[in-house]
Design a protein around this motif. Structure first.
Motif, short mmCIF file in Angstrom:
data_model
loop_
_atom_site.label_atom_id
_atom_site.label_comp_id
_atom_site.label_asym_id
_atom_site.label_seq_id
_atom_site.Cartn_x
_atom_site.Cartn_y
_atom_site.Cartn_z
N ILE A 1 9.34 2.58 6.27
CA ILE A 1 7.95 2.17 6.50
C ILE A 1 7.43 1.41 5.29
N LEU A 2 6.88 0.24 5.55
CA LEU A 2 6.26 -0.57 4.50
C LEU A 2 4.94 -1.10 5.04
N ILE A 3 3.85 -0.83 4.34
CA ILE A 3 2.53 -1.31 4.74
C ILE A 3 2.01 -2.23 3.65
N VAL A 4 1.70 -3.47 4.04
CA VAL A 4 1.22 -4.45 3.07
C VAL A 4 -0.16 -4.94 3.47
N ASP A 5 -0.91 -5.32 2.45
CA ASP A 5 -2.29 -5.76 2.64
C ASP A 5 -2.44 -7.18 2.10
N THR A 6 -3.04 -8.06 2.90
CA THR A 6 -3.34 -9.42 2.47
C THR A 6 -4.84 -9.64 2.62
N PRO A 7 -5.37 -10.73 2.11
CA PRO A 7 -6.81 -10.98 2.28
C PRO A 7 -7.23 -11.09 3.74
N GLN A 8 -6.31 -11.46 4.63
CA GLN A 8 -6.67 -11.66 6.03
C GLN A 8 -6.35 -10.46 6.92
N SER A 9 -5.33 -9.67 6.58
CA SER A 9 -4.89 -8.62 7.50
C SER A 9 -4.10 -7.55 6.78
N ARG A 10 -3.84 -6.48 7.51
CA ARG A 10 -2.98 -5.39 7.04
C ARG A 10 -1.83 -5.27 8.04
N MET A 11 -0.61 -5.11 7.54
CA MET A 11 0.56 -5.15 8.42
C MET A 11 1.50 -3.98 8.19
N LEU A 12 2.10 -3.53 9.27
CA LEU A 12 3.11 -2.47 9.24
C LEU A 12 4.48 -3.10 9.47
N LEU A 13 5.37 -2.93 8.49
CA LEU A 13 6.73 -3.44 8.58
C LEU A 13 7.67 -2.25 8.70
N LEU A 14 8.64 -2.35 9.61
CA LEU A 14 9.54 -1.24 9.85
C LEU A 14 11.00 -1.66 9.75
N ASP A 15 11.85 -0.71 9.48
CA ASP A 15 13.30 -0.77 9.39
C ASP A 15 13.78 -1.86 8.45
N SER A 16 15.08 -2.08 8.42
CA SER A 16 15.68 -2.99 7.44
C SER A 16 15.33 -4.44 7.68
N ASP B 1 7.82 9.11 15.35
CA ASP B 1 7.78 9.34 13.90
C ASP B 1 6.42 9.89 13.48
N GLU B 2 6.38 11.17 13.14
CA GLU B 2 5.11 11.81 12.76
C GLU B 2 4.55 11.23 11.47
N ILE B 3 5.42 10.90 10.52
CA ILE B 3 4.95 10.32 9.26
C ILE B 3 4.32 8.95 9.50
N LEU B 4 4.90 8.19 10.40
CA LEU B 4 4.32 6.89 10.75
C LEU B 4 2.92 7.05 11.33
N ILE B 5 2.72 8.05 12.17
CA ILE B 5 1.39 8.30 12.73
C ILE B 5 0.41 8.68 11.61
N LEU C 1 0.82 -1.21 0.00
CA LEU C 1 0.00 0.00 0.00
C LEU C 1 0.85 1.26 0.00
N THR C 2 1.95 1.23 0.74
CA THR C 2 2.84 2.38 0.78
C THR C 2 4.22 1.93 1.24
N ALA C 3 5.24 2.59 0.72
CA ALA C 3 6.62 2.34 1.12
C ALA C 3 7.33 3.68 1.13
N ILE C 4 7.86 4.06 2.29
CA ILE C 4 8.46 5.38 2.42
C ILE C 4 9.58 5.35 3.44
N HIS C 5 10.60 6.15 3.20
CA HIS C 5 11.72 6.28 4.13
C HIS C 5 11.58 7.59 4.89
N THR C 6 11.69 7.53 6.22
CA THR C 6 11.61 8.73 7.05
C THR C 6 12.89 8.87 7.86
N GLN C 7 12.94 9.90 8.66
CA GLN C 7 14.11 10.13 9.51
C GLN C 7 14.34 8.98 10.48
N TYR C 8 13.26 8.30 10.86
CA TYR C 8 13.35 7.27 11.89
C TYR C 8 13.12 5.85 11.38
N ASN C 9 12.47 5.70 10.23
CA ASN C 9 12.03 4.37 9.82
C ASN C 9 12.06 4.18 8.31
#
Length: 248
Positions: free
Chosen positions: A100-115, A179-183, A90-98
């Motif tokens: 950020i990768l957000i992925v969507d599956t049929p069962q759930s939505r997940m937030l993945l952080l850092d390397s 991380d304001e962008i994460l919020i 759904l989105t992939a972005i680099h911020t000062q702190y993280n």
């Protein structure tokens, strides 16, 4: 996971983030890991992940040449499920702190952080709210502490806040995230803004965009409990490994 006293005898909980591969990739032997290159090489936001996307330093043992007759259909179904899983980035972005990768599956939505691409937040779809991970255990905290606001250090996508307000709707929660962008992304993709509205019984999440270890804006009277969910690069923050931090 551990419990300890902080400030005015609040309760703290910590546990490592849940690995992505264990969450929506069927377990293999040995357990594979998902590399960062898997996402960087994708040109489309919709990905179809196969076994070639998983890396392992060990070879799998050869299949049993004499399987039981009734095991063949089950083995074929398991192999098909393990071979392919569809998800959407759904989105992939680099911020000062993280990272950020957000992925969507049929069962759930997940937030993945850092390397490490570890899963730091999960939002289940449908009627099932429980994650099957350590966030579920935070729900047991309110009835065993004194009445008062509960802080969450490391709010992320708000998984703990969602679960706690779902079971204990009158809770007053205060979430801290640096991380304001994460919020902003959590409000857009994880329904965090809904928790910030006062519900019918007075429960609410108040979001603080600041360093959780900065006490300038903390309540002078302290918290009834503190949930610590702070990790970086798959490790507990170094500050949390210092005795002086836990004694503040």
């Amino acid at each position: 996971m551990f419990w300890s006293s902080i400030s005015l005898s609040p309760t703290a909980i910590a546990s490592p983030p849940f690995p992505l591969t264990e969450l929506f990739f069927p377990p293999l032997s040995p357990t594979p890991t998902l590399t960062a290159a898997t996402f960087k090489l994708r040109s489309s936001s919709t990905c179809r992940c196969t076994k070639t996307d998983l890396t392992s330093q060990h070879e799998e043992p050869p299949p049993n040449p004499y399987p039981k007759q009734d095991e063949k259909p089950q083995a074929a179904a398991a192999a098909a499920a393990a071979a392919e899983e569809t998800f959407q980035v759904l989105t992939a972005i680099h911020t000062q702190y993280n990272d950020i990768l957000i992925v969507d599956t049929p069962q759930s939505r997940m937030l993945l952080l850092d390397s490490t691409h570890n899963v730091h937040s999960v939002l289940q779809k449908g009627d099932e709210k429980w994650t099957g991970s350590y966030w579920d255990e935070f729900v047991s905290l309110p009835p065993i502490v004194t009445e008062g606001p509960i802080a969450i250090y490391g709010l992320g996508g708000g998984t703990a806040a969602h679960l706690m307000l779902d079971v204990w709707p009158s809770l007053q929660l205060e979430g801290w995230e640096i991380d304001e962008i994460l919020i902003d992304k959590a409000r857009e993709y994880f329904g965090l803004s809904n928790l910030e509205k006062c519900n019918d019984v007075g429960g609410q999440l108040q979001v603080h965009i600041d360093d959780a270890f900065s006490h300038e804006q903390h309540r002078p009277s302290g918290y009834a409990a503190i949930i610590i969910d702070l990790f970086s690069d798959g490790k507990v923050l170094s500050q949390l490994q210092e005795v002086c931090t836990m004694c503040q």
